[in-house]
Motif scaffolding. Sequence first.
Motif, PDB file in Angstrom:
ATOM      1  N   TRP A  26      75.800  41.628  42.040  1.00 20.57           N
ATOM      2  CA  TRP A  26      75.393  41.170  43.379  1.00 20.57           C
ATOM      3  C   TRP A  26      73.892  41.384  43.556  1.00 20.57           C
ATOM      4  O   TRP A  26      73.196  40.505  44.062  1.00 20.57           O
ATOM      5  N   GLN A  27      73.394  42.540  43.157  1.00 17.23           N
ATOM      6  CA  GLN A  27      71.965  42.829  43.325  1.00 17.23           C
ATOM      7  C   GLN A  27      71.108  41.883  42.494  1.00 17.23           C
ATOM      8  O   GLN A  27      70.047  41.464  42.932  1.00 17.23           O
ATOM      9  N   LEU A  34      70.278  37.446  50.042  1.00 18.98           N
ATOM     10  CA  LEU A  34      70.739  38.433  51.012  1.00 18.98           C
ATOM     11  C   LEU A  34      69.590  39.388  51.314  1.00 18.98           C
ATOM     12  O   LEU A  34      68.703  39.576  50.473  1.00 18.98           O
ATOM     13  N   PRO A  35      69.609  40.012  52.485  1.00 17.38           N
ATOM     14  CA  PRO A  35      68.551  40.979  52.795  1.00 17.38           C
ATOM     15  C   PRO A  35      68.515  42.127  51.778  1.00 17.38           C
ATOM     16  O   PRO A  35      69.564  42.595  51.327  1.00 17.38           O
ATOM     17  N   ALA A  38      70.684  45.049  52.615  1.00 16.58           N
ATOM     18  CA  ALA A  38      72.118  44.854  52.371  1.00 16.58           C
ATOM     19  C   ALA A  38      72.446  45.081  50.896  1.00 16.58           C
ATOM     20  O   ALA A  38      73.469  45.692  50.573  1.00 16.58           O
ATOM     21  N   LEU A  39      71.582  44.601  50.015  1.00 15.00           N
ATOM     22  CA  LEU A  39      71.814  44.798  48.580  1.00 15.00           C
ATOM     23  C   LEU A  39      71.660  46.265  48.192  1.00 15.00           C
ATOM     24  O   LEU A  39      72.433  46.780  47.384  1.00 15.00           O
ATOM     25  N   ALA A  41      72.269  48.767  50.037  1.00  9.58           N
ATOM     26  CA  ALA A  41      73.356  49.542  50.636  1.00  9.58           C
ATOM     27  C   ALA A  41      74.677  49.405  49.885  1.00  9.58           C
ATOM     28  O   ALA A  41      75.618  50.147  50.166  1.00  9.58           O
ATOM     29  N   LEU A  42      74.760  48.482  48.945  1.00 11.74           N
ATOM     30  CA  LEU A  42      76.001  48.326  48.191  1.00 11.74           C
ATOM     31  C   LEU A  42      76.300  49.613  47.435  1.00 11.74           C
ATOM     32  O   LEU A  42      75.430  50.174  46.771  1.00 11.74           O
ATOM     33  N   SER A 153      79.544  36.126  58.189  1.00 14.89           N
ATOM     34  CA  SER A 153      78.594  37.093  58.755  1.00 14.89           C
ATOM     35  C   SER A 153      79.087  38.490  58.445  1.00 14.89           C
ATOM     36  O   SER A 153      80.255  38.803  58.665  1.00 14.89           O
ATOM     37  N   ARG A 154      78.184  39.305  57.921  1.00  8.29           N
ATOM     38  CA  ARG A 154      78.497  40.697  57.607  1.00  8.29           C
ATOM     39  C   ARG A 154      77.252  41.545  57.783  1.00  8.29           C
ATOM     40  O   ARG A 154      76.168  41.140  57.364  1.00  8.29           O
ATOM     41  N   ASP A 155      77.404  42.696  58.338  1.00  9.18           N
ATOM     42  CA  ASP A 155      76.341  43.702  58.366  1.00  9.18           C
ATOM     43  C   ASP A 155      74.975  43.143  58.761  1.00  9.18           C
ATOM     44  O   ASP A 155      73.959  43.459  58.142  1.00  9.18           O
ATOM     45  N   TRP A 157      73.840  39.956  58.586  1.00  8.93           N
ATOM     46  CA  TRP A 157      73.378  38.742  57.916  1.00  8.93           C
ATOM     47  C   TRP A 157      74.469  37.689  57.975  1.00  8.93           C
ATOM     48  O   TRP A 157      75.646  37.986  58.091  1.00  8.93           O
TER      49      TRP A 157
END
Length: 182
Positions: A26-27, A34-35, A38-39, A41-42, A153-155, A157
């Motif tokens: 994901w990162q 993605l912000p 957010a990345l 914080a995974l 929409s999540r967290d 974003w």
Amino acid sequence: MPGDLTFRRALPQDATALGAMHVRSWQESYRGLLPDAALAALDPVERAERWRRNLEGGAEALLALSGGEILGFVGWGRARDEALGGGGEIYGLYVLARAQRRGVGSRLLTQGAAALAEGGFSGFSLWVFAGNARARQFYAAMGGRPGLRKTISRDGWSLEEIAYSWDGPPARAGAAPRGTAA
């Protein structure tokens, strides 16, 4: 990438390595989409626990490995979104950046589609971020047709997703990869 690429079904004991690989992919894949917060914080531990629960609960996933390291995975099952028509769904297909464009993703997609077909699904769909041009090009090259759109929409974003669908096997479907365990 070493020549020792193998494929096998994911097991609950793979959860820790799978969670770490999932977060890393994901990162790598979503940087700029993605912000950054957010990345960052995974959490690989949280993702590993989610994988452990899912695999212990019967979730299906296939791993692509090289030298014991997970380079990619595909997960599948019955479509979770009624808008997809109740067929099969590829829940996730991720490959680490260093293993992309080497046939790993196409082999994973082909095997996920084959597993869905064995489960009685003649076609399947998957969701992809609309802004993920590289993945969209890959799915189109594999014969997927873009269709439905939705916004998630999540967290803090929001992003648009597009469903890609297949009526049968992916365009590049071929023989099962060596080392595939059913």
